[in-house]
Design an enzyme around this catalytic site. Structure first.
Site, PDB file in Angstrom:
ATOM      1  N   SER A  85      27.446  50.077  33.798  1.00 13.37           N
ATOM      2  CA  SER A  85      28.639  50.042  34.930  1.00 13.37           C
ATOM      3  C   SER A  85      29.966  49.272  34.568  1.00 13.37           C
ATOM      4  CB  SER A  85      27.908  49.098  35.992  1.00 13.37           C
ATOM      5  OG  SER A  85      27.011  49.899  36.743  1.00 13.37           O
ATOM      6  N   SER A 136      28.647  46.962  42.522  1.00 10.68           N
ATOM      7  CA  SER A 136      28.658  48.008  41.577  1.00 10.68           C
ATOM      8  C   SER A 136      28.059  49.227  42.103  1.00 10.68           C
ATOM      9  CB  SER A 136      27.551  47.656  40.313  1.00 10.68           C
ATOM     10  OG  SER A 136      27.567  48.261  39.357  1.00 10.68           O
ATOM     11  N   LYS A 194      33.180  42.513  35.204  1.00 11.37           N
ATOM     12  CA  LYS A 194      32.069  43.295  35.601  1.00 11.37           C
ATOM     13  C   LYS A 194      30.838  43.331  34.846  1.00 11.37           C
ATOM     14  CE  LYS A 194      30.649  46.702  38.094  1.00 11.37           C
ATOM     15  NZ  LYS A 194      29.361  46.170  37.827  1.00 11.37           N
ATOM     16  N   LYS A 198      33.043  51.194  35.408  1.00 15.90           N
ATOM     17  CA  LYS A 198      33.839  50.980  36.627  1.00 15.90           C
ATOM     18  C   LYS A 198      35.151  50.258  36.574  1.00 15.90           C
ATOM     19  CE  LYS A 198      29.410  51.432  39.085  1.00 15.90           C
ATOM     20  NZ  LYS A 198      28.241  50.779  39.605  1.00 15.90           N
TER      21      LYS A 198
END
Length: 332
Positions: free
Chosen positions: A61, A116, A215, A64
């Site tokens: 993730s 997320s 993140k 992202k």
């Protein structure tokens, strides 16, 4: 016009004006390193630490970060988006969007980065490009423009795909660019998004002094991945760890060591300099030992121009034999 080298000298006095960043305790020690690591200083894009930084790996993730960056480069955060049926029930982490509901682009970006939400990723991608494939093309184009030339993206969320990968170095460049976007920084530094009741999953915001984003990521294939930005004494750095079993502890260790060893140093300032005018400031992260290896080469034209504002030569700043920066000398 023939130029003649007339002046070479150490630029030490100016360096001494800039204090060192105070040492930080290495309060956490990771028992293991990561499969790949990279630390970069944001303003200069200088790499402060690397391990296997050019190895292509899945990144889960942390994908992202680029998704948000692409969206923020073109979309109005206040625009309303109707959730498409393709986004509802997206595999993996989710904020449980329902087809037909309305959210702002801003809401979806917070859901993307704090929770997320893979459903947020799909919604934003379809809103931007009309299809996942077209959005992936936009992601790849953006990555290449940032120097992330060893990466390839096939989706906006990071779910496993053999053709979806990056490197620690590439991801650090993407994150550094993102951390220069004001709206992005506001989103990833937010602990709670009250408008939707979402809490940020990134524990670094609570557990590391100076953390400002960005993140987390995990899949079985990618392992634990973490991109973190932190700022102290005016220096902002980004740490990337991929497939890192103790990602929070290892990241804290890398950040501590970077802030301990490096500080930003002003190497030249806009204004009058040795009888000429400089148009640009230049600040660069250096260790204490490197400060003593900074040299400036000034090259002045053998025949000076007659008028103010004309170029009279150049000044170049070197770290030992490596050119860091150059700019024109302007007649005053």
């Amino acid at each position: 016009m023939i130029k003649k080298k007339i002046l070479i000298f150490a630029f030490i006095a100016l360096l001494l004006l800039c204090p060192l960043v105070s040492a930080l305790p290495l309060h956490v020690q990771a028992a293991t390193t990561s499969r790949a690591e990279c630390v970069v200083e944001v303003s200069s894009r200088r790499f402060l630490h690397e391990i296997n930084a050019n190895e292509t790996l899945p990144m889960a993730s942390t994908t992202k970060i680029l998704t948000a960056l692409v969206i923020l480069s073109t979309e109005n955060p206040d625009e309303t988006v109707v959730i498409p049926k393709e986004a509802e029930g997206t595999e993996g982490s989710s904020v449980y969007l329902r087809a037909g509901d309305e959210y702002s682009v801003r809401d979806l970006l917070y859901g993307l980065m704090l929770r997320s939400g893979n459903d947020c990723a799909v919604t934003l991608a379809l809103h931007h490009s009309g299809s996942i494939e077209s959005f992936a093309e936009a992601m790849n184009k953006k990555a290449v423009s940032l120097g992330a030339i060893h990466s390839h993206f096939t989706n906006p969320h990071g779910l496993p795909d053999d053709n979806h990968y990056t490197t620690a170095r590439d991801l650090s460049l993407i994150a550094a660019e993102a951390m220069e976007n004001e709206e992005f920084c506001k989103i990833v530094s937010c602990k709670y998004y009250e408008a939707r009741g979402w809490k940020n999953k990134n524990k670094m915001l609570w557990n590391y002094d100076g953390a400002v984003g960005v993140k987390t990521g995990f899949t079985v294939k990618a392992g634990r991945c973490l991109v973190t930005a932190a700022e102290k004494e005016g220096m902002k750095i980004v740490s990337v760890v991929l497939n890192s079993p103790e990602m929070f502890e290892r990241t804290a260790q890398l950040l501590d060591e970077s802030f301990l060893n490096y500080s930003l140093v002003s190497l030249c300032k806009r204004g009058e300099w040795n009888g000429f005018f400089l148009k640009y400031d230049f600040i660069y992260p250096l260790t204490q030992a490197e400060r003593e290896k900074i040299n400036v080469l000034s090259e002045v034209d053998s025949v000076l121009p007659k008028y103010a504002g004309e170029i009279a030569g150049s000044m170049k700043i070197y770290l030992e034999n490596r050119l860091l920066f150059s700019q024109n000398l302007i007649m005053i």
